[in-house]
Design an enzyme around this catalytic site. Structure first.
Site, short mmCIF file in Angstrom:
data_model
loop_
_atom_site.label_atom_id
_atom_site.label_comp_id
_atom_site.label_asym_id
_atom_site.label_seq_id
_atom_site.Cartn_x
_atom_site.Cartn_y
_atom_site.Cartn_z
N ASP A 141 -4.65 11.59 8.28
CA ASP A 141 -3.38 11.12 9.03
C ASP A 141 -3.01 11.86 10.30
OD1 ASP A 141 -2.85 9.13 7.31
OD2 ASP A 141 -2.73 10.55 5.65
N TYR B 251 -11.27 -2.10 3.39
CA TYR B 251 -10.05 -1.16 4.39
C TYR B 251 -10.92 -1.19 5.72
CZ TYR B 251 -5.80 1.34 5.71
OH TYR B 251 -4.61 1.69 6.17
N GLU C 224 0.92 -1.22 -0.02
CA GLU C 224 0.08 -0.01 0.06
C GLU C 224 0.87 1.28 0.14
OE1 GLU C 224 -3.25 -0.36 -0.06
OE2 GLU C 224 -3.94 1.61 0.30
#
Lengths: 393, 259
Positions: free
Chosen positions: B59, B174, B48
């Protein structure tokens, strides 16, 4: 035309949308549902209106700025949002959103702030509704807006200085979003402008609509006619969309958004020079490099210092229903000084951009024409910036 | 069968789950990044890779720092794709997933981006701020280039939306360990393990878990819960930053041997 915002579902042509991480999708849906409830609830709406009246001090007056208007040109009237509790239009939005937060059962409020006005407004609303407030503010803005930081603290809010990225408003929004991702269960994010993921653009536009609704009725009552043009400064664009909405169907009234041209090299001309892109949850105009990295904006006014803009403005620009122009730091400062001295009102540096553009235009127009400027906030917070500017020049 | 299907088929036969390391392309600089990716790719079942974006709002601090290093070293979308082409040549069989924020795709041009991704051998694309409801924007470009779209799914994703995600997902789902931004965490919540079991009963798509996965023990626990893969990002970056390439290799090895 007026209802295009409400019936959009968050999409304004190619702009808008709900481009937020999956982790925020459930809470954003809950905000949307609660907002839908507000739209049909007379109880909530009357509570909103009552707070606008008695807590915030609405309606704000309109004022004929006779001395600032050019001798043989169009007459400039201002909508006095500077007189609103807290010192800027931001209070309208936070009262509405605090009601949404309460209805959702939120226990905490968070907000981002640039100039500090939205942070203060959120701190006021938090105090009123008894909800603890955390305000995320870029470290750069904390330094240049010290007085507002102290005001937020006095009102009981915790100010979190953000030193990631460029330490400015966009980074404060990133941090607030990140915090919200981990705390969405009990925390409501009071978004400060008509940008961000759906439903924020529509939600903020709705709560700011009162500015234009009042102004339109007031100018008709006092002069018997509509303004030839309505002007407002555009950073994220909440005060502008607030006043524009009421005039969207008036074909004789032009709408003019004024963006910060900075020093003409470094700027915040998002509609003027930006490209279609995605920042902070919606597709709109953004300032970024050819690879898509967001560029730092620049404006002498912290409240306009943002590389993004409301998708509703991007759409109005594309349709040609509003025009967007730029005013430099110097021009805005000149307007602030002139307006202060000839009218006895210190306008915010943000609003001074709209005043500067209005004067340029009024000079070339007829004396029987009216220009309405949204005086979105007062300039007391800018004293430090003004004196620093005067010392340098 | 595409690379994802082949990989998960093989893992099933071997009674293993996928070790999926994540790396930010260009971190700490293009040359060292390529070296690091090749090192972890040796141990990986699936790779990934992230494209650096100035405002990565999903993030945490570790990946933000990686982004900053990468951008400061002059990385951009075209250079990232060039690197992926090199990685693809070295690892022709391993699925490569890309994690990219939407603005990078928009500025490159949606069709051009997907076409060039196909040319470099990318198998899937995850756009972290694109919910399944906004898929129209990229769906035809993805289909034309036979690139799978991967979506995030979390403990708080309601059932009606889960179904939409399954309907539009390719490659794998995911799964986010718990509502948070990316970053290494010390423990794996029971909620996450329960979510894996629940999702397995709802879809045939492989269920891979990321966000907060940081130890070989986490991988073992995920395997026990029935997950099909474990995605580790921030911890790899932390180890590389603190101890360098050799330690990164050792850690990747211990992850791979826990699947």
């Amino acid at each position: 035309m007026t209802n295009f915002i409400e019936n959009s579902g968050g999409h304004f042509g190619e702009f808008g949308g709900c481009f937020a991480p999956e982790l925020l999708q459930p809470v954003l849906r809950k905000v949307t549902q609660t907002f839908e409830k507000f739209k049909t609830s007379t109880t909530l709406q009357s509570e909103f209106n009552e707070l606008l009246r008695n807590f915030a001090g609405r309606p704000t007056p309109i004022y004929h700025a006779k001395n600032y208007s050019p001798k043989n040109g169009a007459q400039i009237w201002v909508k006095r949002e500077d007189l609103l509790h807290g010192g800027a239009h931001k209070t309208n939005n936070v009262i509405g959103q605090a009601l949404i937060a309460r209805e959702m059962g939120a226990k905490y409020l968070i907000a981002e702030t640039g100039a500090g006005q939205h942070g203060i407004a959120t701190a006021m609303a938090g105090a009123h509704f008894n909800l603890p407030v955390k305000v995320f503010m870029g470290a750069k803005d904390v330094a240049r807006q010290q007085v507002n930081v102290e005001r937020m603290r006095l009102l009981g809010a915790e100010v979190i200085s953000v030193d990631t990225g460029s330490s400015s408003l966009k980074d404060a929004i990133n941090e607030a979003m990140r915090y919200w991702i981990s705390h969405a269960e009990d925390t409501y994010y009071m978004f400060g402008t008509a940008a961000g993921p759906h439903p924020f653009p529509e939600l903020v536009a709705r709560f700011q609509r009162v500015i234009g609704d009042e102004a339109r009725a007031q100018i008709l009552e006092q002069t018997g006619k509509l303004p030839a043009q309505v002007l407002a400064c555009v950073g994220g664009g909440s005060n502008a969309i607030g006043i524009f909405q009421a005039f969207l169907e008036d074909k004789e009234t032009k709408l003019v958004g004024v963006e910060p041209a900075g020093d003409n090299i470094k700027h915040g001309l998002t509609i003027g020079r930006g490209v279609t892109g995605c920042l902070h949850g919606s597709i709109s105009k953004v300032n970024c490099d050819e690879n898509g990295q967001i560029e730092e904006s620049h404006s002498i006014s912290a409240g306009l210092d943002y590389p993004g803009v409301s998708p509703i403005h991007a759409y109005l620009d594309q349709l040609g229903d509003a025009q967007y122009v730029g005013i430099t730091d110097d021009e805005a400062m000149e307007a602030l000084l002139k307006f202060s001295r000839c009218e006895g009102i210190i306008p915010a540096l943000e609003s001074s951009h709209a005043l500067a553009e209005a004067f340029k235009r009024a000079d070339k127009m007829n004396a029987d024409e009216i220009l309405m400027v949204n005086l979105s906030g007062r300039g007391d917070k800018d004293l430090h910036t003004v004196f620093e500017y005067l010392e340098k020049s | 069968m595409n690379r994802y299907q082949q990989t998960f088929e093989r893992l099933k036969k071997e009674d293993k789950i996928a070790f999926i390391p994540f790396w930010m392309l260009g971190d700490p600089n293009p040359e060292a990044s390529l070296e690091a990716v090749k090192t972890i790719a040796e141990q990986a079942d699936i790779l990934e890779l992230g494209l650096p974006f100035s405002d990565p709002l999903a993030d945490g601090p570790t990946i933000q720092a990686a982004v900053n290093r990468s951008l400061q070293a002059g990385m951009n979308t075209e250079k990232c794709l060039e690197q992926i082409m090199i990685i693809r040549a070295d690892f022709p069989e391993k699925p490569i997933g890309l994690l990219v924020y939407l603005n990078l795709v928009l500025q490159y041009g949606i069709n051009r981006f997907f076409t060039d991704c196909k040319k470099t051998g990318i198998d899937s694309i995850l756009i972290p701020e694109m919910p399944v409801e906004e898929i129209k924007l990229v769906e035809s470009a993805a289909q034309e280039n036979q690139i799978d779209l991967v979506f995030l799914l979390s403990t708080n994703t309601p059932q009606d939306r889960r179904q939409k995600i399954y309907d539009h997902s390719g490659g794998f789902v995911y799964t986010v360990s718990k509502p948070s931004i990316t970053g290494a965490k010390t423990d794996l919540s029971d909620d996450t393990l329960a979510l894996v079991q629940e999702l397995k009963s709802q879809t045939d798509l492989p269920i891979c878990v990321g966000f907060g996965i940081s130890t070989p023990e986490h991988i073992k626990a995920l395997k026990k819960a029935g997950a099909d893969g474990a995605i580790i990002g921030s911890e790899l970056i932390n180890i590389y930053q603190k101890e360098g390439l050799e330690a990164l290799n050792d850690f990747a090895l211990s992850c791979a041997s826990s699947t």
